[in-house]
Design a protein around this motif. Sequence first.
Motif, mmCIF file in Angstrom:
data_model
loop_
_atom_site.group_PDB
_atom_site.id
_atom_site.type_symbol
_atom_site.label_atom_id
_atom_site.label_comp_id
_atom_site.label_asym_id
_atom_site.label_seq_id
_atom_site.Cartn_x
_atom_site.Cartn_y
_atom_site.Cartn_z
ATOM 1 N N UNK A 17 10.353 -1.542 6.676
ATOM 2 C CA UNK A 17 9.379 -2.650 5.223
ATOM 3 C C UNK A 17 9.614 -2.477 4.562
ATOM 4 N N UNK A 18 9.670 -3.745 3.135
ATOM 5 C CA UNK A 18 9.814 -3.680 2.087
ATOM 6 C C UNK A 18 8.574 -4.449 1.256
ATOM 7 N N UNK A 19 8.632 -3.094 0.200
ATOM 8 C CA UNK A 19 7.415 -3.594 -0.485
ATOM 9 C C UNK A 19 7.336 -3.935 -1.686
ATOM 10 N N UNK A 20 6.960 -4.829 -2.228
ATOM 11 C CA UNK A 20 6.667 -4.979 -3.438
ATOM 12 C C UNK A 20 5.489 -5.929 -4.298
ATOM 13 N N UNK A 21 5.441 -5.775 -5.127
ATOM 14 C CA UNK A 21 4.536 -6.017 -6.001
ATOM 15 C C UNK A 21 4.480 -7.278 -6.529
ATOM 16 N N UNK A 22 3.748 -8.209 -6.957
ATOM 17 C CA UNK A 22 3.397 -9.286 -6.660
ATOM 18 C C UNK A 22 2.430 -10.277 -7.728
ATOM 19 N N UNK A 23 2.440 -11.291 -7.873
ATOM 20 C CA UNK A 23 1.697 -11.416 -9.159
ATOM 21 C C UNK A 23 0.033 -11.808 -8.601
ATOM 22 N N UNK A 24 -1.040 -12.788 -9.093
ATOM 23 C CA UNK A 24 -2.126 -13.170 -8.895
ATOM 24 C C UNK A 24 -2.257 -14.279 -8.275
ATOM 25 N N UNK A 25 -2.774 -13.440 -6.797
ATOM 26 C CA UNK A 25 -3.238 -14.788 -5.821
ATOM 27 C C UNK A 25 -4.399 -15.749 -6.338
ATOM 28 N N UNK A 26 -5.384 -14.760 -7.032
ATOM 29 C CA UNK A 26 -6.395 -15.212 -7.696
ATOM 30 C C UNK A 26 -7.749 -15.433 -7.081
ATOM 31 N N UNK A 27 -7.163 -14.624 -5.379
ATOM 32 C CA UNK A 27 -8.459 -13.306 -5.283
ATOM 33 C C UNK A 27 -9.804 -12.151 -5.982
ATOM 34 N N UNK A 28 -9.838 -12.357 -6.681
ATOM 35 C CA UNK A 28 -10.082 -11.123 -7.835
ATOM 36 C C UNK A 28 -11.104 -11.142 -7.122
ATOM 37 N N UNK A 29 -11.889 -11.562 -6.039
ATOM 38 C CA UNK A 29 -12.713 -11.021 -5.657
ATOM 39 C C UNK A 29 -12.958 -9.982 -4.714
ATOM 40 N N UNK A 30 -12.076 -9.985 -3.506
ATOM 41 C CA UNK A 30 -11.644 -9.122 -2.833
ATOM 42 C C UNK A 30 -10.417 -7.955 -3.285
ATOM 43 N N UNK A 31 -10.192 -7.503 -4.458
ATOM 44 C CA UNK A 31 -9.035 -7.301 -4.784
ATOM 45 C C UNK A 31 -9.585 -5.469 -4.720
ATOM 46 N N UNK A 32 -8.761 -4.819 -3.619
ATOM 47 C CA UNK A 32 -7.717 -4.899 -3.684
ATOM 48 C C UNK A 32 -6.524 -5.654 -2.548
ATOM 49 N N UNK A 33 -5.247 -6.213 -3.028
ATOM 50 C CA UNK A 33 -5.054 -7.559 -2.228
ATOM 51 C C UNK A 33 -3.761 -7.024 -1.963
ATOM 52 N N UNK A 34 -3.419 -7.052 -0.743
ATOM 53 C CA UNK A 34 -1.617 -6.376 0.356
ATOM 54 C C UNK A 34 -1.754 -8.567 1.545
ATOM 55 N N UNK A 35 -0.612 -8.247 1.139
ATOM 56 C CA UNK A 35 -0.173 -9.429 2.015
ATOM 57 C C UNK A 35 0.807 -8.819 2.856
ATOM 58 N N UNK A 36 0.929 -9.259 4.651
ATOM 59 C CA UNK A 36 1.990 -8.976 4.962
ATOM 60 C C UNK A 36 2.901 -10.684 5.604
ATOM 61 N N UNK A 37 3.676 -10.435 4.787
ATOM 62 C CA UNK A 37 5.619 -11.866 5.360
ATOM 63 C C UNK A 37 5.318 -10.877 6.288
ATOM 64 N N UNK A 38 5.503 -11.367 7.762
ATOM 65 C CA UNK A 38 6.108 -11.174 9.005
ATOM 66 C C UNK A 38 7.255 -11.511 9.642
ATOM 67 N N UNK A 39 8.558 -10.856 10.222
ATOM 68 C CA UNK A 39 9.606 -11.594 10.606
ATOM 69 C C UNK A 39 9.225 -13.054 11.361
ATOM 70 N N UNK A 40 7.947 -13.012 11.773
ATOM 71 C CA UNK A 40 8.190 -14.606 12.221
ATOM 72 C C UNK A 40 7.621 -15.748 11.407
ATOM 73 N N UNK A 41 7.526 -15.222 9.778
ATOM 74 C CA UNK A 41 7.103 -16.058 9.131
ATOM 75 C C UNK A 41 5.743 -16.331 8.689
ATOM 76 N N UNK A 42 4.773 -15.470 9.948
ATOM 77 C CA UNK A 42 3.405 -15.365 8.798
ATOM 78 C C UNK A 42 3.163 -14.835 7.946
ATOM 79 N N UNK A 43 2.055 -15.271 7.047
ATOM 80 C CA UNK A 43 1.332 -14.630 6.528
ATOM 81 C C UNK A 43 -0.259 -13.926 6.201
#
Length: 565
Positions: free
Chosen positions: A11-37
């Motif tokens: 897995x490649x882990x990286x920081x990103x900028x703000x997605x805007x959903x401050x109300x549910x921080x801490x946020x974590x995105x998964x981009x999988x090999x099928x292109x789903x997020x």
Amino acid sequence: MENLKKTKLNVRVSDTGCVGMCYSEVLLDVHDKHGQVYTYGNMTPDRMPRFIDEHLGKGQPVADWLVRASDRALPDDSFYAKQKRIVLRNCGQMDPEKIEDYMAHGGYQALEKALKKMAQDEVIKEVLDSGLRGRGGAGFPTGRKWQFARGSKGDKKYIVCNGDEGDPGAFMDRSVLEGDPHNVMEGMLIAGYAIGADEGYFYVRAEYPLAVERIKMAIEQAKKKGFLGKNIMGTKFNFEMKIKEGAGAFVCGEETALMASIEGQRGMPRLRPPFPAVSGLWGKPTNINNVETFANVPWIILNGAAAFASLGTEKSKGSKVFALAGKIARGGLVEVPMGITINEIIHEVGGGIKDGRTFKAVQMGGPSGGCIPAALGNTIVDYDSVGQTGAIMGSGGMVVMDDTTCMVDIARFFLDFTQKESCGKCTFCRVGTKRMLEILQRITKGQGREGDIELLLELAEKIKISSLCGLGQTAPNPVLTTIKYFRQEYEAHIKDKQCPAHSCKELLKYEIVPEKCVGCTACARVCPVTSISGQVKKPHVIDQETCIKCGNCVTKCKFDAIKVR
Ligand SMILES: Cc1cc2nc3c(=O)[nH]c(=O)nc-3n(C[C@H](O)[C@H](O)[C@H](O)COP(=O)(O)O)c2cc1C
Ligand code: SF4
Ligand code: SF4
Ligand code: SF4
Ligand code: FES
């Protein structure tokens, strides 16, 4: 990370900028090999083992914790449904510390197009035709400003990015600088080319250390790729970029004070003219724009003025970033098309008011703006409509208030801010705001006098017309709008010594209703100043003289026997 390392998953882990959903921080995105997020919200360390095992290990997303997913509908989807992301398009989608990521998202193609395919005037015409107006507050047409700077004579010209952002409740510029610094820099470079400048300054307040760090990285990376320095992309265009960290004085956001600050002088506004476009930094023609203004530019150059102008209303084009704060269910960072209504932003994007309470007002435009009451919730968000309410579009702070907010206290809060931030040059701003603040303080303490409202109005008018810069000229606005829409609250404080929102502490009265009190003694045990007396199983009483109105007793009483008036 520790948990992840143990699994040896690829897995490649990286920081990103703000997605805007401050109300549910801490946020974590998964981009999988099928292109789903998949976006996970409220990710605490104890959730990690299950998440790693089920999603990363077995490929089964943990449905309970998802707040957004590309393969299914979720309740929070309404947060994004009405948004239009131009400025924030890359924020949260890429690693802001990697120029390669920005380039993979189309980065620096707008600069190349401008430098190689467009004459300077064509770039300005594109920005002019797009209808882009300054996002720093005043809303002046950006293309016109660039025309003035281009038309000024000078062997040396400057571009300045205003990242001072001092409005209470605002964090738009900070998020853009942290989440997509190259986008802002590309906008500045395009502006530099258009007006004939060869040097640019990022003016960013030092309280934004991550933004400063990421801009520094972005400058270094852009230099290595040949997007900064001499003969950029093989053309004749040269450009250098510097950062100036501001000490965090609100008035340094005013452009003449900002320039003085960059020059190493005390940040105080000066009379205009001369305007910065004629005589700015070190007397040279200078163009100053806000972070968000510059962040729109690469998109406009790549997609064309017409695409931008197709969004919004007749005189306000494109989108606007807002920082939703206060009593809103989904506080965060949103970008909506101009022309949307305040109600749509609050009730649909923001999910309504927190804890199911009622919407009372929204403060727009920070200390220069004002409070728009819920009754005007259908107001369209564009420069003119918002301006007609007495508030201003401002830079994008939206502080939402519910029925527990006291409007006199809100006016006091904003005036306290401007009073402290006044540079002191003008008597009316320096002394007038102090006198207004004293009156507001008296009113919230129950010491208001007949005639105070009229006195506030009189002082407000004088301060507005006698101040040199925008700080003083707009400082009375929060007071004026709250008097305009909530005058009865001022009167209740002054005449009846009551705070209708039950918010001004010194006007509250805690009383025990004898018929309801069962004498359980719970309240007396939590009263920090032993103001409650009574025998077991007999009604208790509160000594009004000693009660410090902490509210402890109300939360403790299970019999709803304590009333607050
Ligand atoms: C007291 C005061 C504070 C300001 N603070 C900011 C600020 O933090 N950021 C900003 O971009 N503009 C701020 N402005 C407006 C700027 O002076 C200027 O109009 C703006 O940066 C121009 O850019 P724009 O045309 O892109 O909006 C402030 C103005 C005043 C009077
Ligand atoms: S209006 Fe206020 S902040 Fe502006 S120059 Fe005068 S004293 Fe300073
Ligand atoms: S409000 Fe606080 S100080 Fe007053 S009676 Fe209740 S517990 Fe005591
Ligand atoms: S907690 Fe409520 S019921 Fe119990 S003594 Fe206090 S006021 Fe009475
Ligand atoms: S999600 Fe909170 S600042 Fe962006």
